[in-house]
Design a protein around this motif. Structure first.
Motif: not given
Length: 242
Positions: A153-159, A130-140, A192-203
């Protein structure tokens, strides 16, 4: 993009428990703050540049395609699936598998102790990338998207990768080895639990695919670690007795 990672973990397809069934699992008491350094895993095995390909570059056509795909996924989701994603976001611990295996994991001390170690170690491994790549989350990237957790206050660069998905894939892999007769259902729940992160627009999908790699590798290494052999044996015996 998940096809890139299929060689790293087993995929399974059975039906998953309903949201109502999942919500029947009692929440776990707040655990002590986890360690920030590996206690068992070798850091060299989880050097981000050696473990994962770089995610699509910000603003690239590949990223834009992923964002379009994610918007379509969320737009097509049922209310029930979005509510499940929200519930999953709020429950980031090994108890997510209790309904799947038909036992309250929080009441199995040997199993819970082992899975907490797996969760902690895998979470640290994911954090390195997460720190190395610093990818922006979808909602970011898209203000119209809102994450399920509502953390201003969530970090948008931990995608990249996903911490939640790394939990499900690492703990799910361990449980599948301890309960081979239920492996298909366990691995399906992890996915399925992992896919929830996509439905949440977090990843993005590539974020959860990366978690599949990190989580599975962490689980394999930990199960093979002789320092954990007694804990693994105790968990296996406990699960067999209940």
């Amino acid at each position: 993009m998940k096809a890139i990672f299929l060689s790293f973990a087993v995929l399974a397809l059975p039906a998953i428990p309903t949201l109502a069934q999942a919500q029947a699992v009692a929440p776990v008491a707040t655990a002590p703050k986890p360690p920030t350094q590996f206690q068992y895993l070798n850091p060299a095995d989880f050097e981000p540049a050696r473990l994962l390909p770089a995610p699509p570059a910000k603003g690239s056509p590949a990223e834009k395609l992923e964002l379009e795909t994610l918007r379509a996924l969320i737009a097509s989701a049922s209310t029930a699936r979005l509510e499940q994603a929200k519930w999953d976001a709020a429950h980031e611990d090994s108890a997510i598998f209790s309904t799947t295996i038909g036992r309250d994991i929080t009441k199995l001390p040997a199993t819970w102790e082992l899975l907490e170690i797996v969760h902690s170690e895998a979470n640290i491994a994911a954090g390195l990338s997460k720190v190395y790549f610093g990818r922006t989350r979808p909602w970011g990237l898209d203000p119209a998207l809102h994450d399920c957790e509502g953390k201003p206050n969530a970090n948008p660069l931990r995608g990249y990768p996903s911490g939640h998905a790394t939990l499900s894939y690492s703990v799910g892999y361990v449980l599948a080895q301890l309960l081979p007769g239920q492996a298909s259902a366990i691995l399906a729940k992890a996915d399925d639990y992992a896919r929830s992160r996509e439905y949440c627009a977090s990843h993005f999908a590539s974020d959860t695919a990366a978690s599949h790699v990190v989580g599975t590798l962490a689980a394999v290494r930990l199960l093979a670690d002789p320092r954990l052999a007694d804990r693994v044996a105790a968990a296996r015996a406990e699960l067999a007795a209940h």
